[in-house]
Each structure stands twice: as C-alpha cells, then as structure tokens.
Design an enzyme around this catalytic site. Structure first.
Site, PDB file in Angstrom:
ATOM      1  N   SER A 129      45.559  32.694  36.421  1.00  0.00           N
ATOM      2  CA  SER A 129      45.530  34.087  36.841  1.00  0.00           C
ATOM      3  C   SER A 129      46.595  34.895  36.107  1.00  0.00           C
ATOM      4  CB  SER A 129      45.765  34.190  38.353  1.00  0.00           C
ATOM      5  OG  SER A 129      45.768  35.538  38.756  1.00  0.00           O
ATOM      6  N   LYS A 183      41.906  29.214  43.028  1.00  0.00           N
ATOM      7  CA  LYS A 183      41.751  30.418  42.207  1.00  0.00           C
ATOM      8  C   LYS A 183      40.673  31.331  42.789  1.00  0.00           C
ATOM      9  CE  LYS A 183      42.296  33.047  38.523  1.00  0.00           C
ATOM     10  NZ  LYS A 183      41.115  33.909  38.456  1.00  0.00           N
ATOM     11  N   HIS A 186      42.211  33.070  45.721  1.00  0.00           N
ATOM     12  CA  HIS A 186      43.134  34.060  45.157  1.00  0.00           C
ATOM     13  C   HIS A 186      42.379  35.338  44.799  1.00  0.00           C
ATOM     14  CE1 HIS A 186      44.655  36.110  41.542  1.00  0.00           C
ATOM     15  NE2 HIS A 186      45.879  35.819  41.965  1.00  0.00           N
ATOM     16  N   ASN A 187      41.258  35.182  44.106  1.00  0.00           N
ATOM     17  CA  ASN A 187      40.493  36.346  43.689  1.00  0.00           C
ATOM     18  C   ASN A 187      39.860  37.070  44.875  1.00  0.00           C
ATOM     19  OD1 ASN A 187      41.153  35.323  41.173  1.00  0.00           O
ATOM     20  ND2 ASN A 187      39.136  35.690  40.306  1.00  0.00           N
ATOM     21  N   GLU A 190      42.472  39.121  46.299  1.00  0.00           N
ATOM     22  CA  GLU A 190      42.647  40.234  45.360  1.00  0.00           C
ATOM     23  C   GLU A 190      41.633  41.354  45.647  1.00  0.00           C
ATOM     24  OE1 GLU A 190      41.469  40.712  40.758  1.00  0.00           O
ATOM     25  OE2 GLU A 190      42.897  39.089  41.148  1.00  0.00           O
TER      26      GLU A 190
END
Length: 481
Positions: A129, A183, A186-187, A190
């Site tokens: 990232s 990940k 995480h996104n 986000e």
C-alpha cells in the site's frame, strides 16, 4: 557472473518504482524483467545508477537470481499474474520464493499458494500500500506465506518499507492468503474513511455555506489534532486547488462520479460471507455506485424533499460537531475492519496480530494516521478486545462525541444532505449498545413462514411454533435443526 538477491517482474509504474526502491537499499542487487523489452530498456536508460541486471527472456531472468531465487510479480491481477506464476514455477526449484505484490483477491492467493507449494516452492501474497510514491519511497507491506519464506524475504521487505517511529511498516501476517486479505480490508477501511471525509465536507459546504477554500482551512486545523492523517491532509490540498481554465475551485469542475477497483466490493462480499457487519464500508461502496448511476440521476425531476434549513446559531460549535461526528464514524469504520480481520483469521486459521497490523499501517499507506497508534495501544493492552469501541480510550472518545454525532446525522437528514456512512455508523453503534434488538421479531417471522425455528431466553434448545390463526402451539424442535 553477478547475481541478484531479488527480482521484479512487471515494470509498469508500480513495478518500476518498487525495483528502484529495492536497488537503492544497501545489500540489494535487483534483477528486472518485463514482457515488453522496451519498458525494460527504458528503465535501464533512465536509472543507470540502480545497477539493475536486466533480462530479455524469462530464462535469463531466472538465471540472474541467486538461490534461493526470490522474485516479486508486479503485473495486472488475474490471468496475467497466473501466467507469470506458471512461467516461474516451471523454472524455479524447491525453496525458491515467488511473491505476488499485486492487488489479488485473497482466495486466488490461497489457490495459488496451494498449487505452487505442492512443488516445494514458496508462494507469498504481499499486499503493498502507498501507491506509486509509496512503492518508490517506502510502502506499508503485508506479506503472507510460510515462515520459511519470510526468513529470506523479511529483511528485503524491511529494507524498503516505510518507517514509523523507528519501526519498518512490514510484518509477517500469516499463511497463504493472509497478506492479501489484510490488504483488502485496508482498502475497505480506506473506502469508508474517504466517504466519511467527503460527507463532512458536504455538510460544511451545503449546510454551513463554507467555500472549498474555507473547508480546506478547517481540514488543515483538524489535521493538527486527533484526526491527523494522510487523507485529511490531502483533502485540504484538493479543496485548495483552483482550476486554471475556469478559475473555479477544482472540486467544482470534477465530475461527481466516483470509481472503484474492486477491493471495497471484495471487503463487503467477504464480510457478508463471514457474517460480520461492515456497514460503514458497505455504505461507502454503495455511495460510489450511486454517484455513478448517471442515467438515473439525470432523470430526476422534482423529487420531493420537504427539507428544512439547518439552523446554525454558533458556527464554531457546528464545525466542532462535524469534527466529532467524523471521528466517531471513523472509529466505527476501523472497528468494523478489525472485526472482519478477526473473523477472517478464525475462518481461515490465520494467527494474525491485530496490534501489529495497526502498526504497519502507521506509515507508507493511504490510511496512515495518528489514530493507528491508539489502536495499537488498545490491542497491546487487550489482544482479545471484542471491539475497538470497548477500549477505554475509544469508549471515552465516543462518549465525548455521541451527542454531536446525533446532532449532525439528525440535522443532515432534516436538511436533505445525504450522509449514508455517518448515519449507518451511528446506527451500528446504537445496535451494538442496545440491550435487545428487534431480531427477536425477525426470528418469529422466519419461523412463521419457513419453520426456521428460534431459541428462547428462558429455556435451552431450539423451538418452533405451530402457527394457526388465533391459536398457536410451541414445540421443541429436533436437536438437528
């Protein structure tokens, strides 16, 4: 012949920047390969200082790697990734390491790891990232795969990762698809974070009457406190920009249709499969979808609003209410994200350290924020914390914010300003704290039309009601139900 300790396959912007980052760190010699030789030659000519070992064929590339051979794939997710994995797996030997550094769906990574490891080759799915700048200057890295592979790969990744408070933003997440799972989450966070910031902007603009430049100043002030983050920082920069062609604020000439690359959708789909609510993330995904419904939005003709003007008597108090509502809603988004990580770890038998995850997100990645230090502290104090909202620090933070949160959501609704992520986050919080939910009625409905059974608060076992007009009978359902 000089051999490289690490190689990169795929030299588009992310791959090229990652290769340059690797080459800039002491102890690394980097082999590079791209299906298009022209791109390899361009990188070589533009950065002779990197000392790359370039190859024109996959066989030359493999031969240029020292054992255990370690190669990072940076190609488009999907068939392209599978093709490169196949090429390398045919040429690599037991103990060698193949790393997929793209945004792969974690279930694909699980499948690939199973296939490759059957040949004795290590396969690592690594979430990376930070975008193009992070790849070059230091990303947050989330590698999965075997502990054996991490012995070789770990020091290399640590050499290129971002550093936060003296610690590299990389840790071994877990086996097979764990890295790409993290990940993905995480996104998803986000997505929620960006939507919440956008809703705060919209409230300040529509209800408060602030100009983009004035909102930028507010965000810059917020970035000095507990909302300090990369996303708040860049939001202020975006809102300050003036369009050179029209002289208008740039945000006013950008088409209001937001795109996405799939990881937010994957997060919501996965959470549904895991039975874990991520309503804030889901509303952020749906908000982007709604923004892109161009034909529907163009067809709107006088839909009734019956809205009332938000009566703002104290403008500084209004801004502070929005700030507090944003903080509380962000807490829900992160809390739901970490709940999904815990559920995924249980489902796929991963031993994931939630505190370590929050630490590697402190630098290099898009959601890097001061907030994450508090999350790391929460999990350090209680690794089995049921929800971030239950941590004493965050519990007090919500207590300080909940009145403002309700004020903002209620007045936004009355004045016709859409706040799907703010509202769903508050509803989630209220659902979590409620001693009794209307799910009892839902279970009664399900039993009525489908004999789905239910449990009771006063007796053990599973029950079914024989629904028949004015008269009902309750029977205990078989234990197999």
């Amino acid at each position: 012949m000089t051999q490289a300790n690490i190689g990169v396959v795929g030299l588009a912007v992310m791959g090229s920047n990652l290769a340059r980052n690797l080459a800039s760190r002491e102890g690394n010699t980097v082999a590079i390969y791209n299906r298009s030789v022209e791109r390899t030659n361009l990188l070589m000519s533009e950065h002779p200082e990197a000392g790359f070992i370039a190859s024109e064929t996959i066989d030359e590339f493999v031969a240029s790697l020292a054992k255990p051979r370690t190669a990072i794939i940076m190609v488009q997710a999907g068939k392209g990734t599978d093709a490169v994995i196949s090429q390398l797996a045919e040429r690599f030997e037991p103990g060698d390491i193949i790393v997929d550094g793209g945004n792969a769906l974690f279930t694909d990574t699980i499948r690939r790891e199973k296939d490759v490891s059957a040949k004795g080759i290590n396969f690592v799915g690594a979430g990376i990232s930070g975008g193009e700048e992070g790849a070059l200057k230091g990303p947050s890295i989330m590698p999965g795969g075997s502990a054996e592979a991490y012995k070789t790969l770990g020091p290399i990744l640590a050499s290129i990762a971002a550093v936060a408070e003296g610690e590299p933003c990389v840790t071994h997440i877990g086996t097979d698809g764990a890295g790409h799972f993290i990940k993905m989450i995480h996104n998803g966070i986000e997505y929620a974070d960006m939507q919440l910031i956008a809703e705060a902007y919209d409230i300040l603009r529509q209800a408060g009457g602030y100009s983009p430049a004035e909102v930028a100043a507010i965000f810059e002030e917020w970035n000095k406190g507990d909302l300090e983050s990369f996303l708040i920082e860049i939001t202020a920069e975006v809102l300050k920009q003036v369009d050179a062609k029209t002289g208008k604020p740039l945000v006013d000439v950008i088409l209001d249709q937001a795109g996405s690359k799939g990881t937010g959708v994957w997060t919501v789909q996965t959470a549904l499969n895991l039975g874990t609510p991520v309503s804030g993330i889901a509303e952020a995904v749906f908000a982007r979808s709604l923004s892109s419904q161009a034909s529907q939005r163009a067809a709107v003709d006088g839909l009734p609003a019956d809205a009332t003007k938000w009566n703002i008597t104290d403008r500084s108090a209004f801004v502070e209410d929005v700030r507090r509502a944003l903080y509380a809603s962000k807490l829900v988004a992160y809390s739901q994200g970490f709940d999904a990580i815990r559920a995924g770890a249980k489902e796929y038998n991963w031993n994931i350290d939630l505190g370590a995850v929050s630490k590697i997100w402190r630098g290099g990645c898009i959601i890097r924020a001061q907030f994450l230090n508090r999350i790391a502290d929460a999990y350090k104090t209680n690794a089995n914390l049921e929800s971030l909202i239950f941590d004493p620090y965050f519990k007090q933070a919500v207590a300080n914010s909940v009145a403002s949160w309700r004020t903002v959501v209620a007045n936004a609704s009355l004045s016709g300003v859409p706040v799907p992520a703010f509202a769903s986050s508050l509803s989630y919080y209220d659902g979590l704290r409620s001693p009794r939910l209307p799910a009892a009625l839902v279970q009664g409905q399900r039993d009525f039309f489908g004999a789905h059974t239910y449990k009771r608060i006063d007796l053990e076992g599973t029950f079914h009601t024989l629904w028949s007009g004015d008269r009902t009978e309750v029977e205990q359902a078989p234990s197999t139900h």
